[in-house]
Design a protein around this motif. Structure first.
Motif, PDB file in Angstrom:
ATOM      1  N   LYS A 105      15.606 -14.684  -2.038  1.00 48.20           N
ATOM      2  CA  LYS A 105      16.802 -15.523  -2.067  1.00 48.20           C
ATOM      3  C   LYS A 105      17.071 -15.948  -3.502  1.00 48.20           C
ATOM      4  CE  LYS A 105      16.530 -17.480   2.554  1.00 48.20           C
ATOM      5  NZ  LYS A 105      16.539 -18.720   3.344  1.00 48.20           N
ATOM      6  N   CYS A 149      27.096 -19.810   1.709  1.00 48.78           N
ATOM      7  CA  CYS A 149      26.995 -21.169   1.195  1.00 48.78           C
ATOM      8  C   CYS A 149      25.981 -21.906   2.059  1.00 48.78           C
ATOM      9  CB  CYS A 149      28.363 -21.860   1.251  1.00 48.78           C
ATOM     10  SG  CYS A 149      28.336 -23.522   0.551  1.00 48.78           S
ATOM     11  N   GLU A 150      24.902 -22.363   1.448  1.00 50.90           N
ATOM     12  CA  GLU A 150      23.819 -23.014   2.174  1.00 50.90           C
ATOM     13  C   GLU A 150      24.084 -24.506   2.381  1.00 50.90           C
ATOM     14  OE1 GLU A 150      19.226 -22.159   1.963  1.00 50.90           O
ATOM     15  OE2 GLU A 150      19.868 -23.279   0.208  1.00 50.90           O
ATOM     16  N   GLU A 164      21.113 -13.392  -0.681  1.00 52.98           N
ATOM     17  CA  GLU A 164      19.826 -13.007  -0.092  1.00 52.98           C
ATOM     18  C   GLU A 164      19.753 -11.489   0.021  1.00 52.98           C
ATOM     19  OE1 GLU A 164      17.198 -13.758   3.975  1.00 52.98           O
ATOM     20  OE2 GLU A 164      18.976 -14.972   3.602  1.00 52.98           O
ATOM     21  N   SER A 187      19.279 -18.461  -5.399  1.00 53.90           N
ATOM     22  CA  SER A 187      20.105 -19.657  -5.187  1.00 53.90           C
ATOM     23  C   SER A 187      20.790 -20.045  -6.475  1.00 53.90           C
ATOM     24  CB  SER A 187      19.231 -20.820  -4.711  1.00 53.90           C
ATOM     25  OG  SER A 187      18.538 -20.477  -3.539  1.00 53.90           O
ATOM     26  N   TYR A 217      20.120 -20.175 -11.943  1.00 57.42           N
ATOM     27  CA  TYR A 217      19.770 -19.678 -10.612  1.00 57.42           C
ATOM     28  C   TYR A 217      18.271 -19.812 -10.392  1.00 57.42           C
ATOM     29  CZ  TYR A 217      18.546 -15.580 -13.380  1.00 57.42           C
ATOM     30  OH  TYR A 217      18.020 -14.755 -14.335  1.00 57.42           O
ATOM     31  N   HIS A 252      26.308 -25.051  -2.906  1.00 58.88           N
ATOM     32  CA  HIS A 252      24.975 -24.466  -3.111  1.00 58.88           C
ATOM     33  C   HIS A 252      24.968 -23.099  -2.429  1.00 58.88           C
ATOM     34  CE1 HIS A 252      23.250 -28.131  -4.813  1.00 58.88           C
ATOM     35  NE2 HIS A 252      24.087 -28.751  -3.989  1.00 58.88           N
ATOM     36  N   VAL A 292      23.775 -18.923  -1.878  1.00 56.12           N
ATOM     37  CA  VAL A 292      22.592 -18.065  -1.805  1.00 56.12           C
ATOM     38  C   VAL A 292      23.041 -16.616  -1.700  1.00 56.12           C
ATOM     39  CG1 VAL A 292      20.555 -17.422  -0.442  1.00 56.12           C
ATOM     40  CG2 VAL A 292      21.184 -19.836  -0.669  1.00 56.12           C
TER      41      VAL A 292
END
Length: 107
Positions: free
Chosen positions: A97, A12-13, A35, A99, A78, A31, A33
């Motif tokens: 990434k 979670c960013e 990766e 998102s 996304y 938000h 991610v």
């Protein structure tokens, strides 16, 4: 053999609590991610191989649109951002990434 190493990180960013729903402790957006990090011996293979891994993450997201339970909902949108190809010793590295946002409401 193929000298490849792949890693998938899910985190979670950012968390946004917008208090959209009265009497809820949290109602907002997570938000997230996913990766993908790839290391490969052959520079000409790195981008196509990374694309295969990214397509796999997207397929999982596409298959899981809607309610995730416990007040979480994924709408299906996304964004994919590819990092540059970098030399790392005898290998090349690249990451991407993916998102996406998860709407959440908790009492």
């Amino acid at each position: 053999g193929i000298g490849q190493s792949a890693t998938l990180l899910l985190y979670c960013e950012r968390i946004e609590n917008r208090l959209r729903e009265k009497f809820r402790r949290f109602s907002g957006t997570l938000h997230m991610v996913a990766e993908v990090r790839l290391s490969e011996d052959r520079p000409d293979w790195i981008n196509p191989l990374l694309q295969v891994h990214v397509d796999g993450v997207i397929a999982v997201l596409d298959a899981n649109r809607g309610c995730w339970g416990q007040g979480m909902h994924f709408g299906g949108g996304y964004e994919v951002v590819y990092g540059p190809i970098r030399q790392g010793g005898r290998r090349v590295n690249q990451s991407a990434k993916i998102s996406f946002a998860v709407e959440t409401s908790v009492e």
